[in-house]
Write a protein that holds these residues in place. Structure first.
Motif, PDB file in Angstrom:
ATOM      1  N   UNK B  72      50.196  37.956  26.562  1.00  0.00           N
ATOM      2  CA  UNK B  72      51.155  37.211  27.362  1.00  0.00           C
ATOM      3  C   UNK B  72      50.443  35.947  27.808  1.00  0.00           C
ATOM      4  N   UNK B  73      50.942  34.805  27.345  1.00  0.00           N
ATOM      5  CA  UNK B  73      50.232  33.539  27.551  1.00  0.00           C
ATOM      6  C   UNK B  73      48.801  33.719  27.062  1.00  0.00           C
ATOM      7  N   UNK B  74      47.827  33.466  27.926  1.00  0.00           N
ATOM      8  CA  UNK B  74      46.455  33.601  27.433  1.00  0.00           C
ATOM      9  C   UNK B  74      45.813  34.868  27.957  1.00  0.00           C
ATOM     10  N   UNK B  75      46.645  35.853  28.306  1.00  0.00           N
ATOM     11  CA  UNK B  75      46.078  37.079  28.844  1.00  0.00           C
ATOM     12  C   UNK B  75      46.378  38.301  27.981  1.00  0.00           C
ATOM     13  N   UNK B  76      45.477  39.248  28.055  1.00  0.00           N
ATOM     14  CA  UNK B  76      45.654  40.500  27.314  1.00  0.00           C
ATOM     15  C   UNK B  76      45.925  41.591  28.333  1.00  0.00           C
ATOM     16  N   UNK B  77      46.995  42.310  28.161  1.00  0.00           N
ATOM     17  CA  UNK B  77      47.332  43.407  29.062  1.00  0.00           C
ATOM     18  C   UNK B  77      47.200  44.719  28.319  1.00  0.00           C
ATOM     19  N   UNK B  78      46.226  45.517  28.729  1.00  0.00           N
ATOM     20  CA  UNK B  78      46.086  46.843  28.127  1.00  0.00           C
ATOM     21  C   UNK B  78      46.749  47.856  29.051  1.00  0.00           C
ATOM     22  N   UNK B  79      47.175  48.965  28.503  1.00  0.00           N
ATOM     23  CA  UNK B  79      47.848  50.018  29.268  1.00  0.00           C
ATOM     24  C   UNK B  79      49.006  49.436  30.069  1.00  0.00           C
ATOM     25  N   UNK B  80      49.826  48.662  29.411  1.00  0.00           N
ATOM     26  CA  UNK B  80      50.926  47.974  30.090  1.00  0.00           C
ATOM     27  C   UNK B  80      52.197  48.046  29.254  1.00  0.00           C
ATOM     28  N   UNK B  81      53.235  47.477  29.848  1.00  0.00           N
ATOM     29  CA  UNK B  81      54.535  47.448  29.187  1.00  0.00           C
ATOM     30  C   UNK B  81      55.144  46.065  29.395  1.00  0.00           C
ATOM     31  N   UNK B  82      55.630  45.445  28.312  1.00  0.00           N
ATOM     32  CA  UNK B  82      56.203  44.109  28.444  1.00  0.00           C
ATOM     33  C   UNK B  82      57.587  44.055  27.827  1.00  0.00           C
ATOM     34  N   UNK B  83      58.453  43.283  28.491  1.00  0.00           N
ATOM     35  CA  UNK B  83      59.803  43.105  27.983  1.00  0.00           C
ATOM     36  C   UNK B  83      60.071  41.612  27.870  1.00  0.00           C
ATOM     37  N   UNK B  84      60.590  41.210  26.708  1.00  0.00           N
ATOM     38  CA  UNK B  84      60.929  39.800  26.514  1.00  0.00           C
ATOM     39  C   UNK B  84      62.428  39.733  26.193  1.00  0.00           C
ATOM     40  N   UNK B  85      63.181  39.069  27.065  1.00  0.00           N
ATOM     41  CA  UNK B  85      64.621  38.934  26.861  1.00  0.00           C
ATOM     42  C   UNK B  85      64.907  37.509  26.395  1.00  0.00           C
ATOM     43  N   UNK B  86      65.689  37.410  25.344  1.00  0.00           N
ATOM     44  CA  UNK B  86      65.971  36.085  24.777  1.00  0.00           C
ATOM     45  C   UNK B  86      67.473  35.819  24.818  1.00  0.00           C
ATOM     46  N   UNK B  87      67.809  34.647  25.388  1.00  0.00           N
ATOM     47  CA  UNK B  87      69.203  34.209  25.337  1.00  0.00           C
ATOM     48  C   UNK B  87      69.241  32.982  24.433  1.00  0.00           C
ATOM     49  N   UNK B  88      70.050  33.037  23.387  1.00  0.00           N
ATOM     50  CA  UNK B  88      70.131  31.890  22.492  1.00  0.00           C
ATOM     51  C   UNK B  88      71.572  31.691  22.059  1.00  0.00           C
ATOM     52  N   UNK B  89      72.073  30.483  22.317  1.00  0.00           N
ATOM     53  CA  UNK B  89      73.462  30.211  21.948  1.00  0.00           C
ATOM     54  C   UNK B  89      73.603  29.879  20.481  1.00  0.00           C
ATOM     55  N   UNK B  90      72.524  29.306  19.900  1.00  0.00           N
ATOM     56  CA  UNK B  90      72.635  28.830  18.521  1.00  0.00           C
ATOM     57  C   UNK B  90      72.043  29.788  17.497  1.00  0.00           C
TER      58      UNK B  90
END
Lengths: 495, 409
Positions: B72-90
């Motif tokens: 995530x950006x310039x960081x490393x997350x171990x033992x973690x959970x990440x969610x990325x939500x994308x809204x795109x009209x096109x």
């Protein structure tokens, strides 16, 4: 051309020169090939040499990388240890200490399985308190198979055990099989307070190489946990002791206050009773006294001397009884707050002169010297005249009673702070024994001495005095030395 | 395009999910969510995680993978959970999964995934596919091959293989409310979007060239007419049992490089295992007669390769005069081998990527912020196209690489 050759029969020459030419070319080519060959050989050699160098580089590089990884692991482990230490040292709750050790920490230290046990002396078994990497059933079976004596011995000797340092291979395999790991370290948990146990960490990964460094690291961790356990338990102990103390104080306070309530109630009942009884007593007493007086006046006829003497006694005793009842009634009135003290500015000199007159007969009888000395700033008091008279009558009366003939009674006053005035009534009497001083103001208390056995008294006088003084907002106390005399001191507000 | 990203380090699955989801959701406000990406450490991989997320997002396509570490950006997350939500009209998006890859064979599975991705895409312009597959899959390159047989041989494919906590035992894939293994999931991306892909590794050849004289798919039997393992025996002066013990190092640090004409870098192949007969099982195909070299990576070359990859990624947007060519998100699929090599410098690599992106957009007025969202994960294998003309942009299965994908609409 061919014709010319044929013509001059030069063919052999031509052939010769052709062969020579070819030979020269061939020679030159051969040279070139040889040269190229040696070049290729040289190149090949170089390439092989480079390849050899590559091998050297690779062999060095892999060692370097391994070393670096080891170093990185150590650093990561140290960081993790520091994090755990920081967390558990903050914890004062025993159950939360082990919760601070998380899988990620453990992984950073190089293990993925961990168990901690504390010895339960009552059940004679080890209780698991930390579990990382095992199922509930697995733990159950491990607990059942644990060689308790072995681990207790380990704890007793404060010995750390690991798969690489354990010489006994059979035992080594036994422990590995029991905990289902390939490498392990076992360190005792020895808090100085409460139950002790041991910490187990292990890994299934086969290429993990444990070193003395790992063992030391786990030892440090075990020590940190022990220290934290000790702190938590001491804290818990202190806390519980404090709680216990607070609870006891509260309990006692409740007991005392209920006792106090009870006493108040009893006291009130007593006052009510006394007041009721006194009223009931006064009526018949009045008629007894009335009839006795009528009889004594001999208006109903002459009385024989013996009857007259007896009637005289009845009359005297009735008077005493009436005084007793009146005193009792007064005490209970003051106690119950039914009597309000008047706030008059009284000249002490006037009052004392009156008292002197009143007591003159008795004073003369025993030839007792009566004197008073009033400080200029303590000549007036704010009090109820009638009540103050009673105070002096009682105190001076007592003084006369317990002072042998030719004795002295002196009254002194001086001013106190907070607008109070102290009045001391001293005598040169027989004094009061030390053990009686406390009880002297209690109702119906009479000191056991020859005078009291001879002279009658109600035991209510001083109690009444105390009540009157206190109702004015003052205090009363006594200082006395046996056979030398007593000083009764009391305070009253100044105007 | 609007991006919402949430991350949680909580150990409890449902509270971690809640924390990450609401972080991401609030950044998107009430905008419709086009796609949800879910990356997590393997310990979070559970059916309950996906069922709960599906309750939050019943109508949104969800894909994702388990990983050794989330980027995530310039960081490393171990033992973690990440969610990325994308809204795109096109954007036009379609997601698909394929299961039982080993039974079906990777090639057939790849074809199936391609067909499924295309089902909803009839007549639409399609741009690229992002595919995540099981990290334990030995024939990753055949899966890509099968996919391209359907989508087009030079159709760009990006993505990577799921990973676990370096145990190399079990990886997971996420697809809507399903938890999958032995599977691949993908998203086909099209519509009016801009995108670019790039990849590099930075490993350098060492020693003599060799020729693969006998191979079958991802198994190399002979090199220069000798048992393939002799190459490593020779270079490391170690016998097979020791090589097996050190396989982790050998595989990640010293892979084989396949020479590809015209490409700037060798195509890398990790060694998964050493067979009894001395054959080497690779993660990805190595054709017969390939010229191969032993490769070596250094921290420096690794980080500078990442920088080159980023420069290459941004070149397309940097020189463009079109104002619409603005990127909204950069996906990073980075090989765990790079983590193993870089270790404590791993975040340094990501910082390099981040600053290089920022440097390339700093003079563009269309960017309100220089902080382009960067999200991705550490992989056991990467998918990316090769650049040389000769390969017509054909995507390959890589090892040891960093794969960057920039998208905007």
């Amino acid at each position: 051309m061919i014709n010319i050759i044929l013509l001059y029969n030069l063919f052999p020459w031509f052939l010769l020169s052709l062969v020579i030419g070819l030979a020269v070319i061939l020679f030159l080519k051969m040279e070139k090939i040889r040269e190229l060959n040696s070049y290729v050989t040289h190149l090949k050699k170089s390439l092989d040499e480079i390849d050899e160098q590559a091998k050297l580089i690779l062999r060095t590089d892999i060692e370097l990388n391994k070393t670096q990884e080891e170093l990185d692991k150590k650093i990561t482990a140290l960081y993790a240890l520091q994090r755990i230490s920081r967390e558990i040292s903050k914890t004062l709750d025993e159950t939360k200490i082990f919760a601070q050790i998380q899988e990620s920490h453990l992984e950073d230290i190089g293990f993925e399985k961990a168990l901690a046990f504390l010895w339960n002396e009552k059940n004679k078994r080890f209780n698991p308190i930390l579990n990382i990497g095992y199922g509930a059933k697995e733990i159950e079976s491990i607990v059942l198979q644990l060689d308790n004596n072995f681990y207790l011995k380990l704890m007793e000797n404060n010995e750390t055990l690991s798969s690489f340092s354990l010489a006994d291979q059979q035992l080594n395999e036994k422990i590995k099989n029991l905990f289902k790991v390939n490498s392990f370290i076992i360190a005792p948990l020895l808090p100085k307070e409460g139950s002790q146990g041991f910490l187990f960490v292990g890994t299934e990964i086969t290429d993990t190489l444990l070193t003395a460094g790992n063992e030391e690291l786990i030892n440090i961790l075990a020590n940190q946990i022990s220290q934290a356990l000790e702190n938590a338990r001491l804290f818990e102990k202190t806390w519980q002791a404090q709680q216990e103390l607070e609870r006891k104080v509260e309990e006692r306070t409740i007991q005392l206050s209920s006792a106090l309530e009870e006493i108040k109630l009893i006291s009130k009942r007593k006052s009510d009773f006394v007041s009721a009884v006194s009223h009931e007593l006064r009526t018949p007493l009045t008629s007894i006294k009335g009839y006795a007086s009528i009889l004594l006046s001999e208006k109903l006829g002459q009385l024989p001397l013996a009857v007259k003497e007896r009637l005289d006694k009845i009359n005297r005793h009735s008077d005493e009884l009436a005084r007793l009842v009146n005193d009792l009634l007064d005490i209970s009135r003051i106690e119950s707050g039914k009597v309000t003290m008047k706030q008059e500015i009284l000249n002490l000199k006037e009052i004392l002169e009156e008292i002197k007159d009143l007591m003159n007969v008795q004073l003369k009888e025993k030839n007792i010297e009566f004197s008073y000395e009033l400080s200029s700033d303590a000549e007036y008091v704010l009090a109820d005249r009638q009540q103050l008279n009673r105070v002096f009558i009682n105190l001076v009366g007592n003084a006369i009673k317990f002072t042998p003939p030719q004795g002295k009674i002196s009254i002194k006053t001086h001013s106190l702070e907070n607008k109070m005035c102290q009045i001391d009534v001293s005598d040169t009497g027989i004094g009061i024994p030390q053990e009686s001083i406390k009880a002297i103001f209690d109702e119906f208390y009479r000191i056991d001495n020859p005078i009291n056995q001879r002279v009658k008294g109600t035991g209510l006088g001083l109690s009444l005095v105390k009540h009157i003084v206190e109702a004015h907002g003052g205090n009363i106390w006594v200082k006395s030395k046996l056979n030398e005399g007593s000083t009764f001191s009391f305070t009253l507000p100044k105007p | 395009m609007r991006i919402g990203i949430g991350i949680s380090r909580q150990t409890d699955i449902s509270s971690a999910l809640q924390e990450a989801f609401w972080q991401a959701k609030t950044q998107l406000e009430e905008k419709k969510i086009t796609l949800c990406l879910l990356f997590s450490s393997p310990e979070f991989a559970s059916l309950s995680l996906l069922k709960t997320l599906h309750i939050y997002l019943p109508h949104t396509p969800i894909i994702g993978a388990s990983t050794f570490g989330i980027i995530l950006s310039s960081h490393i997350y171990r033992h973690s959970l990440a969610i990325c939500l994308i809204h795109s009209e096109n954007s036009k998006i379609s997601v698909a999964k394929v299961q039982d890859i080993r039974k079906k064979s990777a090639l057939i599975a790849g074809q199936e995934l391609g067909k499924k991705l295309l089902e909803d895409f009839r007549g639409e312009k399609r741009d690229f596919a992002m595919v995540f597959c099981d990290g334990m899959l030995e024939e990753g390159s055949r899966l890509i091959l099968g996919l391209q047989e359907i989508l087009g041989t030079s159709f760009p494919v990006t993505g990577g293989s799921a990973s676990d906590n370096l145990k190399f035992k079990q990886t997971y894939l996420y697809f809507n409310d399903e938890l999958l293994t032995d599977a691949a999931v993908g998203v086909l991306w099209g519509g009016k979007i801009v995108f670019n892909l790039s990849s590099r590794h930075g490993w350098k050849p060492l020693g003599k060239s060799r020729t693969v004289t006998q191979s079958k798919g991802n198994i190399i039997q002979e090199i220069d007419n000798q048992p393939a393992i002799n190459l490593y025996k020779d270079y490391f002066a170690k016998e097979i049992p020791f090589l097996k013990k050190d396989l982790k190092y050998i595989s990640t640090l010293y892979p084989m490089g396949v020479y590809l004409e015209g490409e700037k870098e060798y195509l890398l192949r990790n060694i998964l295992s050493i067979e009894e007969d001395g054959s080497l099982v690779c993660q990805g195909d190595i054709p017969n007669n390939s010229t191969i070299r032993l490769m070596i990576g250094t921290k420096d070359s690794c980080i500078s390769a990442s920088q080159q990859a980023t420069e290459e990624l941004m070149k397309e947007f940097s020189f463009s005069t079109l104002i619409t060519k603005k990127i909204d998100i950069v996906f990073i699929f980075n090989s765990v081998s790079r983590y193993v090599l870089l270790r404590r410098l791993a975040e340094e690599e990501l910082k390099t990527v981040q600053t290089t992106i920022q440097k390339n957009i700093s003079d563009k007025s269309i960017y309100q912020s220089l902080d382009i969202p960067m999200i991705g994960f550490y992989t056991y294998g990467e998918h990316a196209p090769l650049k040389a003309l000769y390969y017509q942009g054909r995507s390959h299965f890589h090892n040891q690489s960093i794969v960057l994908t920039a998208v905007g609409d």
